[in-house]
Design a protein around this motif. Structure first.
Motif, PDB file in Angstrom:
ATOM      1  N   GLY A  31      -1.104   4.117  12.830  1.00  0.00           N
ATOM      2  CA  GLY A  31      -0.269   2.639  12.682  1.00  0.00           C
ATOM      3  C   GLY A  31       0.716   2.575  11.556  1.00  0.00           C
ATOM      4  N   ILE A  32       0.498   3.993  10.822  1.00  0.00           N
ATOM      5  CA  ILE A  32       1.490   3.866   9.475  1.00  0.00           C
ATOM      6  C   ILE A  32       2.883   3.811   9.791  1.00  0.00           C
ATOM      7  N   ALA A  33       3.314   4.451  10.782  1.00  0.00           N
ATOM      8  CA  ALA A  33       4.822   4.401  11.334  1.00  0.00           C
ATOM      9  C   ALA A  33       5.182   3.057  11.736  1.00  0.00           C
ATOM     10  N   ASP A  34       4.566   2.225  12.503  1.00  0.00           N
ATOM     11  CA  ASP A  34       4.868   0.991  12.790  1.00  0.00           C
ATOM     12  C   ASP A  34       4.830   0.034  11.739  1.00  0.00           C
ATOM     13  N   PHE A  35       3.603   0.202  10.668  1.00  0.00           N
ATOM     14  CA  PHE A  35       3.819  -0.708   9.362  1.00  0.00           C
ATOM     15  C   PHE A  35       5.109  -0.440   8.534  1.00  0.00           C
ATOM     16  N   ILE A  36       5.426   0.856   8.594  1.00  0.00           N
ATOM     17  CA  ILE A  36       6.662   0.953   7.674  1.00  0.00           C
ATOM     18  C   ILE A  36       7.844   0.360   8.145  1.00  0.00           C
ATOM     19  N   LEU A  37       7.870   0.466   9.756  1.00  0.00           N
ATOM     20  CA  LEU A  37       9.147  -0.308  10.310  1.00  0.00           C
ATOM     21  C   LEU A  37       9.097  -1.775  10.207  1.00  0.00           C
ATOM     22  N   GLU A  38       7.555  -2.409  10.188  1.00  0.00           N
ATOM     23  CA  GLU A  38       7.513  -3.858   9.933  1.00  0.00           C
ATOM     24  C   GLU A  38       8.044  -3.918   8.469  1.00  0.00           C
ATOM     25  N   ASN A  39       7.884  -3.304   7.532  1.00  0.00           N
ATOM     26  CA  ASN A  39       8.318  -3.594   6.393  1.00  0.00           C
ATOM     27  C   ASN A  39       9.640  -3.093   5.810  1.00  0.00           C
ATOM     28  N   ALA A  41      11.738  -0.347   6.586  1.00  0.00           N
ATOM     29  CA  ALA A  41      12.070   0.933   6.565  1.00  0.00           C
ATOM     30  C   ALA A  41      12.012   1.853   7.709  1.00  0.00           C
ATOM     31  N   ASP A  42      12.925   2.919   7.665  1.00  0.00           N
ATOM     32  CA  ASP A  42      12.871   3.782   8.720  1.00  0.00           C
ATOM     33  C   ASP A  42      11.386   4.935   8.710  1.00  0.00           C
ATOM     34  N   PRO A  43      10.535   4.858   9.591  1.00  0.00           N
ATOM     35  CA  PRO A  43       9.612   5.896   9.497  1.00  0.00           C
ATOM     36  C   PRO A  43       9.768   7.156   9.492  1.00  0.00           C
ATOM     37  N   ASP A  44      10.854   7.665  10.176  1.00  0.00           N
ATOM     38  CA  ASP A  44      11.158   9.045  10.347  1.00  0.00           C
ATOM     39  C   ASP A  44      11.840   9.493   8.878  1.00  0.00           C
ATOM     40  N   THR A  45      12.630   8.708   8.264  1.00  0.00           N
ATOM     41  CA  THR A  45      12.815   8.865   6.942  1.00  0.00           C
ATOM     42  C   THR A  45      11.814   9.084   6.048  1.00  0.00           C
ATOM     43  N   VAL A  46      10.772   8.514   6.065  1.00  0.00           N
ATOM     44  CA  VAL A  46       9.728   8.554   5.070  1.00  0.00           C
ATOM     45  C   VAL A  46       8.845   9.626   5.332  1.00  0.00           C
ATOM     46  N   LEU A  47       8.513   9.784   6.669  1.00  0.00           N
ATOM     47  CA  LEU A  47       7.895  10.960   7.007  1.00  0.00           C
ATOM     48  C   LEU A  47       8.608  12.546   6.681  1.00  0.00           C
ATOM     49  N   ARG A  48       9.575  12.353   6.918  1.00  0.00           N
ATOM     50  CA  ARG A  48      10.471  13.723   6.381  1.00  0.00           C
ATOM     51  C   ARG A  48      10.634  13.921   4.933  1.00  0.00           C
ATOM     52  N   THR A  49      10.474  12.883   4.273  1.00  0.00           N
ATOM     53  CA  THR A  49      10.374  12.935   2.882  1.00  0.00           C
ATOM     54  C   THR A  49       9.075  13.593   2.321  1.00  0.00           C
ATOM     55  N   VAL A  50       8.226  13.681   2.916  1.00  0.00           N
ATOM     56  CA  VAL A  50       6.919  14.127   2.606  1.00  0.00           C
ATOM     57  C   VAL A  50       6.590  15.584   3.513  1.00  0.00           C
ATOM     58  N   ALA A  76       6.082   5.504   1.425  1.00  0.00           N
ATOM     59  CA  ALA A  76       5.971   4.274   2.121  1.00  0.00           C
ATOM     60  C   ALA A  76       6.437   3.054   1.322  1.00  0.00           C
ATOM     61  N   ALA A  77       5.387   3.131   0.205  1.00  0.00           N
ATOM     62  CA  ALA A  77       5.807   2.017  -0.843  1.00  0.00           C
ATOM     63  C   ALA A  77       7.094   1.873  -1.370  1.00  0.00           C
ATOM     64  N   HIS A  78       7.422   3.152  -1.791  1.00  0.00           N
ATOM     65  CA  HIS A  78       8.896   3.136  -2.364  1.00  0.00           C
ATOM     66  C   HIS A  78       9.999   2.872  -1.174  1.00  0.00           C
ATOM     67  N   HIS A  79       9.782   3.194  -0.261  1.00  0.00           N
ATOM     68  CA  HIS A  79      11.056   3.049   0.716  1.00  0.00           C
ATOM     69  C   HIS A  79      11.015   1.588   1.605  1.00  0.00           C
ATOM     70  N   THR A  80       9.885   1.162   1.427  1.00  0.00           N
ATOM     71  CA  THR A  80       9.773  -0.205   1.986  1.00  0.00           C
ATOM     72  C   THR A  80       9.870  -1.201   0.962  1.00  0.00           C
ATOM     73  N   ARG A  81      10.043  -0.779  -0.156  1.00  0.00           N
ATOM     74  CA  ARG A  81      10.144  -1.540  -1.889  1.00  0.00           C
ATOM     75  C   ARG A  81       9.052  -2.715  -1.769  1.00  0.00           C
ATOM     76  N   ASN A  82       7.757  -2.285  -0.961  1.00  0.00           N
ATOM     77  CA  ASN A  82       6.548  -3.059  -1.115  1.00  0.00           C
ATOM     78  C   ASN A  82       5.472  -2.369  -2.076  1.00  0.00           C
ATOM     79  N   ASP A  83       5.629  -2.775  -3.054  1.00  0.00           N
ATOM     80  CA  ASP A  83       4.526  -2.264  -4.147  1.00  0.00           C
ATOM     81  C   ASP A  83       3.160  -2.162  -3.639  1.00  0.00           C
ATOM     82  N   ASN A  84       2.928  -3.071  -2.823  1.00  0.00           N
ATOM     83  CA  ASN A  84       1.318  -3.356  -2.612  1.00  0.00           C
ATOM     84  C   ASN A  84       1.273  -2.740  -1.021  1.00  0.00           C
TER      85      ASN A  84
END
Length: 356
Positions: A31-39, A41-50, A76-84
Motif C-alpha cells: 500500500g505504500i504506492a497508494d499512500f505516497i499518492l495520497e500524500n 507525490a508521484d509513486p513512480d518517481t519515489v520508487l525510481r529514486t531508490v 517517501a517522507a522527503h518527496h511528500t514533504r510529510n516528515d511523519n
C-alpha cells in the motif's frame, strides 16, 4: 511467560555462512504506492529514486533489500514533504496487510503468545533485525531494532514498525488501547506531538531500542482469529520462505552497537563486545582480521551521524553533541573541524543549502 527474541548468534558471520545485505518481505511495503499518492507525490518517481520497481512492492512474498526498503520510506517522507510519513503509514497498517508475520500474530492463541511469536519470527520477515518481547520490572516491552550499522537513516522504518505493533495489540484489546510508553532510538523529530497523538502515550526518543512498553494484565486474552493449525503452518511457511534471520558482517554489527550506545557517552569497546557476546580481546582480534580498529569505527559512525543530524534544522547543536556521546559541545565542534574543515554551524549551513 517465557521471553522470545531473535537469535543474535544467527546474525553473526561464520566461515560457512555468506554475508547478507538483509532482506525484508515486500508485504512490509503493502500500500505504500497508494499512500505516497495520497500524500501528494508521484509513486513512480519515489520508487525510481531508490531503484525499486512498483511490481516489487505489490508481491507480498517477494523480498526487497532492507537498505533499499528503508531508503524508500525516507524518500517517501522527503518527496511528500510529510516528515511523519512512516508514523502515519504505520498508523493505518493493519496486521492482515503485513503478510505472513501479521497472519502469524493474528492466528496465535492469546495476546501474549501473539507478541511472543511476533518477536520470534519478525527477524525472518525483516532480516538483520533484533526483536524481543521481554519484561522489565513490572512492564513488558515489545522491541525492534535494525542491527545493520550501514543503515543510517532508519527513523521512518522504526515509526512504521511501532505502528504495526500497535495495531496487532489493538486488534485484540480494541482501538482505544494505548501503551504506557513508546520508545524510539532516533532523535526527537520536529513534529513529535503527532507521535503522542498516534500512540496516545508518552513518547521518548534517543532510547536504546524502539519499543512499546505496557503492563501484562491482558496478555492472556484470546486473539480473535486464533487458529493453532494455521499458526503452525504460517510459521513454517515464513521460515522456509526466507530461510534465515540474516547474516551480518562483523564490522556492520559493531557499527550498529556503537550507534546504539552513543547517547550514553563514548561507546567503550568492552560494552560493545559484551553486547555482541564476546570478550574485548576477541573483538579486537576479529576486527584486526578485517583490518579495522575500534576507535576508527567510532569516529566514522560519529561523522556519518553528525552529517545526518546536522541536516535536521530543528535539532540544537548541543543536543547533537550529546547524542553523539560528546561531554562538551566544544569537543563536537573540534570533531566537525577535523571531519568537514568547518564548525558545526557552518557545516549545517552548507548542508541545508544543498537541500533547497
Amino acid at each position: 511467560m517465557s521471553m522470545q527474541r531473535s537469535n543474535l548468534d544467527a546474525c553473526r558471520p561464520t566461515r560457512q555462512a555468506a554475508l547478507s545485505n538483509g532482506k525484508i518481505l515486500s508485504s512490509a511495503a503493502n500500500g505504500i504506492a497508494d499512500f505516497i499518492l495520497e500524500n501528494g507525490a508521484d509513486p513512480d518517481t519515489v520508487l525510481r529514486t531508490v531503484g525499486i520497481e512498483e511490481r516489487s512492492v505489490r508481491a507480498p512474498r517477494e523480498s526487497l533489500e532492507l537498505r533499499s526498503y528503508c531508503a524508500l520510506i525516507e524518500a517517501a517522507a522527503h518527496h511528500t514533504r510529510n516528515d511523519n510519513f512512516g508514523l502515519h503509514f504505520g498508523q493505518g497498517f493493519l496486521p492482515e496487510r503485513l503478510g505472513l508475520i501479521g497472519e502469524i500474530a493474528l492466528a496465535s492463541p492469546t495476546l501474549g503468545a501473539s507478541l511472543e511469536n511476533l518477536a520470534r519470527y519478525f527477524p525472518y520477515h525483516q532480516q538483520n533485525t533484533q526483536a524481543a518481547f521481554r519484561k522489565t520490572g513490572s512492564l513488558w516491552q515489545l522491541e525492534c531494532r535494525i542491527l545493520d550499522g550501514r543503515i543510517m537513516q532508519r527513523r521512518q522504518d522504526a515509526e512504521l514498525t511501532m505502528g504495526m505493533y500497535l495495531n496487532v495489540v489493538r486488534r485484540c484489546l480494541g482501538v482505544d488501547w494505548a501503551p504506557d510508553e513508546v520508545h524510539f532510538e532516533h532523535p526527537r523529530p520536529e513534529n513529535f506531538q503527532a507521535h503522542q497523538g498516534v500512540f496516545n502515550a508518552p513518547v521518548y526518543f534517543n532510547m536504546p531500542t524502539n519499543a512499546l512498553v505496557f503492563s501484562d494484565r491482558d496478555l492472556q486474552k484470546p486473539m480473535p482469529g486464533w487458529n493453532a493449525a494455521r499458526m503452525r503452518d504460517l510459521c513454517e511457511a515464513l521460515t522456509v520462505l526466507t530461510g534465515s534471520t540474516g547474516t551480518l558482517g562483523l564490522t556492520d554489527q559493531v557499527v550498529g552497537e556503537i550507534r546504539g550506545q552513543l547517547p550514553l557517552g563514548y561507546p567503550h569497546i568492552e560494552n560493545v563486545a559484551e553486547a555482541l557476546q564476546m570478550t574485548r580481546w576477541t573483538l579486537q582480534r576479529r576486527l584486526a582480521d578485517h583490518d579495522q580498529i575500534f576507535s576508527d569505527l567510532v569516529e566514522r559512525t560519529r561523522r556519518d551521524l553528525a552529517e545526518l543530524y546536522l541536516r535536521q534544522a530543528h535539532m540544537p547543536l548541543r543536543d547533537i553533541a550529546d547524542i553523539l556521546g560528546y561531554s562538551e559541545p566544544s569537543a563536537f565542534s573540534r570533531a566537525c573541524v577535523r571531519w568537514f574543515e568547518a564548525p558545526p554551524s557552518r557545516v549545517r549551513e552548507r548542508l541545508l543549502t544543498k537541500l533547497v
